[in-house]
Design an enzyme around this catalytic site. Sequence first.
Site, PDB file in Angstrom:
ATOM      1  N   ALA A   1       2.019  -6.298  -8.533  1.00 31.14           N
ATOM      2  CA  ALA A   1       2.301  -5.725  -7.208  1.00 31.14           C
ATOM      3  C   ALA A   1       2.942  -4.344  -7.386  1.00 31.14           C
ATOM      4  CB  ALA A   1       3.165  -6.669  -6.385  1.00 31.14           C
ATOM      5  N   SER A   2       4.102  -4.097  -6.768  1.00 30.29           N
ATOM      6  CA  SER A   2       4.676  -2.746  -6.785  1.00 30.29           C
ATOM      7  C   SER A   2       5.251  -2.318  -8.132  1.00 30.29           C
ATOM      8  CB  SER A   2       5.744  -2.612  -5.702  1.00 30.29           C
ATOM      9  OG  SER A   2       5.124  -2.533  -4.435  1.00 30.29           O
ATOM     10  N   MET A   3       5.275  -3.209  -9.110  1.00 32.78           N
ATOM     11  CA  MET A   3       5.606  -2.760 -10.455  1.00 32.78           C
ATOM     12  C   MET A   3       4.493  -1.880 -11.016  1.00 32.78           C
ATOM     13  SD  MET A   3       7.564  -6.123 -11.967  1.00 32.78           S
ATOM     14  CE  MET A   3       7.426  -5.587 -13.656  1.00 32.78           C
TER      15      MET A   3
ATOM     16  N   TYR B   1       9.059   3.965   2.466  1.00 33.62           N
ATOM     17  CA  TYR B   1       8.236   3.256   1.486  1.00 33.62           C
ATOM     18  C   TYR B   1       6.826   3.098   2.033  1.00 33.62           C
ATOM     19  CZ  TYR B   1       7.355  -0.149  -2.239  1.00 33.62           C
ATOM     20  OH  TYR B   1       6.876  -0.811  -3.343  1.00 33.62           O
TER      21      TYR B   1
END
Length: 397
Positions: free
Chosen positions: A77-79, A186
């Site tokens: 995901a956002s990693m 974000y």
Amino acid sequence: MYSAIATLLVVASLGQAPDALAVRLDGVIDRALAEKRIVGTVVLVAKDGEVIYRRAAGFADREAGRPMREDALFRLASMSKPIVSVAALALVDQHKLSLDAPVTKWLPTFRPKLADGREAVITVRQLLTHTAGLTYGFFESEQGPYHRARVSDGLDLDQPGLTLDENLRRIASVPLSFEPGTRWGYSVATDVLGAVVARAGGAPLPTVVERLVTRPLGMSDTGFSVKDVARLATPYADGHPEPVRMGELHVVPFGGGGVRYAPGRALNRRAFPSGGAGMVGTAGDFLKLLETLRTGGAPVLAASTVKQMTSAQVGPEAETQGPGWGFGFGAAVLVDPAKARSPQSAGSYQWGGAYGHSWFVDPERRLTVVALTNTALEGMSGAFPVAIRDALYDTGK
């Protein structure tokens, strides 16, 4: 023998006996599993480059009885964002990108407008810092503009055949939320950045990321597709009395709406490469990336570039992870530990992933932590990551 002695020394420098540290971390993990807040986890802690704690616990697949392994693959995901941000900054170091150049230099048709109809100038820096005026659909209701334009956030897969170019067109069709550079929000900015990286790097995004980041760092399990399906962790969502196994589509309430998960996206090689959410990898690989940043960036980035990346480009007024937190290039940066009520040192940086992950680097303590779970959102924004942090700093909580 040397490794064991080194481990004793670095753990002692945290102010704790090694057994005490392991007991505290094991306790956090065991409680989260016993209370059925998470299904499985891999936690790695490094001090001065030495791994001083490592544990895989719980299940990679609860129903199949498959135990979690340290080499488990997770949907990041956002990693994905810091990885793609490093690729962009590597291109800056190579003078193929410029932080303050308009995005239209590489994406001529990406020209979103403000609510009053004015065309806005968005820079590479604003994409990296999430100050571009974009947003995410999960912050909106189902009637919000991103939903009406059918913008993908990089986690869903309910639009077969959607390309990155088409998703950019949809993003640009929606009025910006604010004038670029005036606030923090974000957003899908890293998906747009991924398209810039691909154009500037002269190849598809997965190829450029592999060339500039994952291959030089030996992150052999990390990419935009699953390298070994047998090691892929099954995703779960928060539930009572225990987390719920995700199906083909699962919506978890978040913000003003909900995060739409399509776990099958990771197995679909036709899904567009989402720079913000589309990668898969292991805890060990991600630790390599973070340790590279902590130690100065070689061989992928110049030390001066890493300093920019891990410094607050956006101040704590943005509260990117709550009070006291600003934002660098691809991660939150701790500006005021007292205001954040955090034991971490000023200058620590961190982020997470919506499938249930958290990580942080405390440069002053020379400490790097990766805690991946297969449970959303507990592993990202629940009690688990806070308890892992507090156990490391021995807060006595």
